[in-house]
Design a protein around this motif. Structure first.
Motif, PDB file in Angstrom:
ATOM      1  N   VAL A 169     -66.856  14.521 -36.987  1.00 37.83           N
ATOM      2  CA  VAL A 169     -65.473  14.900 -36.703  1.00 37.83           C
ATOM      3  C   VAL A 169     -65.332  15.017 -35.193  1.00 37.83           C
ATOM      4  N   MET A 170     -64.245  14.430 -34.635  1.00 39.56           N
ATOM      5  CA  MET A 170     -64.063  14.434 -33.186  1.00 39.56           C
ATOM      6  C   MET A 170     -62.604  14.759 -32.818  1.00 39.56           C
ATOM      7  N   PRO A 171     -62.290  16.047 -32.587  1.00 39.79           N
ATOM      8  CA  PRO A 171     -60.959  16.401 -32.100  1.00 39.79           C
ATOM      9  C   PRO A 171     -60.906  16.271 -30.568  1.00 39.79           C
ATOM     10  N   LEU A 172     -59.878  15.572 -30.073  1.00 36.48           N
ATOM     11  CA  LEU A 172     -59.728  15.340 -28.635  1.00 36.48           C
ATOM     12  C   LEU A 172     -58.311  15.673 -28.187  1.00 36.48           C
ATOM     13  N   LEU A 173     -58.176  16.136 -26.955  1.00 34.86           N
ATOM     14  CA  LEU A 173     -56.876  16.204 -26.307  1.00 34.86           C
ATOM     15  C   LEU A 173     -56.701  14.906 -25.534  1.00 34.86           C
ATOM     16  N   SER A 174     -55.558  14.251 -25.711  1.00 36.44           N
ATOM     17  CA  SER A 174     -55.259  12.995 -25.036  1.00 36.44           C
ATOM     18  C   SER A 174     -54.152  13.276 -24.015  1.00 36.44           C
ATOM     19  N   ILE A 175     -54.515  13.194 -22.727  1.00 39.62           N
ATOM     20  CA  ILE A 175     -53.622  13.621 -21.645  1.00 39.62           C
ATOM     21  C   ILE A 175     -53.221  12.413 -20.806  1.00 39.62           C
ATOM     22  N   PRO A 176     -51.901  12.155 -20.632  1.00 42.47           N
ATOM     23  CA  PRO A 176     -51.477  11.015 -19.812  1.00 42.47           C
ATOM     24  C   PRO A 176     -51.751  11.269 -18.333  1.00 42.47           C
ATOM     25  N   VAL A 177     -52.143  10.224 -17.609  1.00 41.06           N
ATOM     26  CA  VAL A 177     -52.387  10.353 -16.165  1.00 41.06           C
ATOM     27  C   VAL A 177     -51.464   9.437 -15.371  1.00 41.06           C
ATOM     28  N   GLU A 178     -50.547   8.774 -16.064  1.00 35.63           N
ATOM     29  CA  GLU A 178     -49.657   7.807 -15.437  1.00 35.63           C
ATOM     30  C   GLU A 178     -48.247   8.386 -15.384  1.00 35.63           C
ATOM     31  N   SER A 179     -47.651   8.430 -14.203  1.00 34.43           N
ATOM     32  CA  SER A 179     -46.289   8.940 -14.096  1.00 34.43           C
ATOM     33  C   SER A 179     -45.297   7.853 -14.490  1.00 34.43           C
ATOM     34  N   GLY A 180     -44.135   8.280 -14.972  1.00 30.01           N
ATOM     35  CA  GLY A 180     -43.096   7.327 -15.318  1.00 30.01           C
ATOM     36  C   GLY A 180     -43.108   6.902 -16.771  1.00 30.01           C
TER      37      GLY A 180
END
Length: 195
Positions: A169-180
């Motif tokens: 089991v792999m829970p991850l936070l997925s965070i954007p690094v691209e503006s716009g």
């Protein structure tokens, strides 16, 4: 003729003895069933669980070949997917290389040539590391442009991985690094179980 039928049955039994069925979840929104045979080959059928009508659901078929050589693991996984209503289709491949310099650390890179009939071609990738910190618990860090939905986004993904017997089991936070583009932080859960 009896020898031929007996040979076919023996081959089928040998193949099924070396095969495993599995179920899984990818990025919280895609469930799959898979079948691994002859240790190196895998076929997978994946279905989305979007909050949409059935005709807007995505179905994907993939086949994979995986090979371990010393501290290295290589995998090639071509795929084809489409919506039930035929609005678009996608196809591509995931070419993954994993290296374990020490037992508790795995470095991984994936190249993903990806074609979407509506968004056209894009070369995507993911790089990351998994570090085992205690028995069945590992820390995971990744940088990825591989689409979680349909569009490629630059995202940092970080979280945990739990491995117990035939279950991961792999829970991850997925965070954007691209503006716009999208600014949403997502929870992306993956898991798999081999019978």
């Amino acid at each position: 003729m009896k020898h031929f039928i007996a040979s076919i049955m023996a081959a089928c039994l040998a193949l099924s003895a070396a095969a495993q069925f599995g179920i899984g979840l990818r990025d919280t929104r895609y469930v799959n069933v898979n079948y691994t045979f002859a240790r190196y080959f895998n076929v997978e059928l994946e279905h989305s669980v979007y909050a949409e009508k059935f005709k807007c659901q995505h179905i994907r078929f993939a086949a994979a070949y995986t090979r371990d050589v010393s501290n290295w693991r290589f995998q090639a996984k071509p795929y084809f997917g489409t919506l039930y209503n035929g609005n678009y289709y996608d196809l591509g491949a995931l070419a993954t290389v994993q290296y374990r310099p020490i037992e508790r650390l795995a470095l991984e890179g994936t190249l993903n040539p990806h074609y979407d009939s509506g968004l056209k071609y894009k070369t995507c990738f993911r790089v990351g590391a998994t570090c085992q910190v205690y028995k069945a618990l590992s820390l995971v860090a990744q940088y990825s442009t591989i689409p979680e939905y349909r569009e490629s986004e630059k995202r940092v993904r970080a979280g945990l991985r739990f491995d117990v017997d035939h279950l991961w089991v792999m829970p991850l936070l997925s965070i954007p690094v691209e503006s716009g583009k999208t600014k949403s932080i997502r929870v992306a859960v993956g898991c798999g179980y081999q019978f």
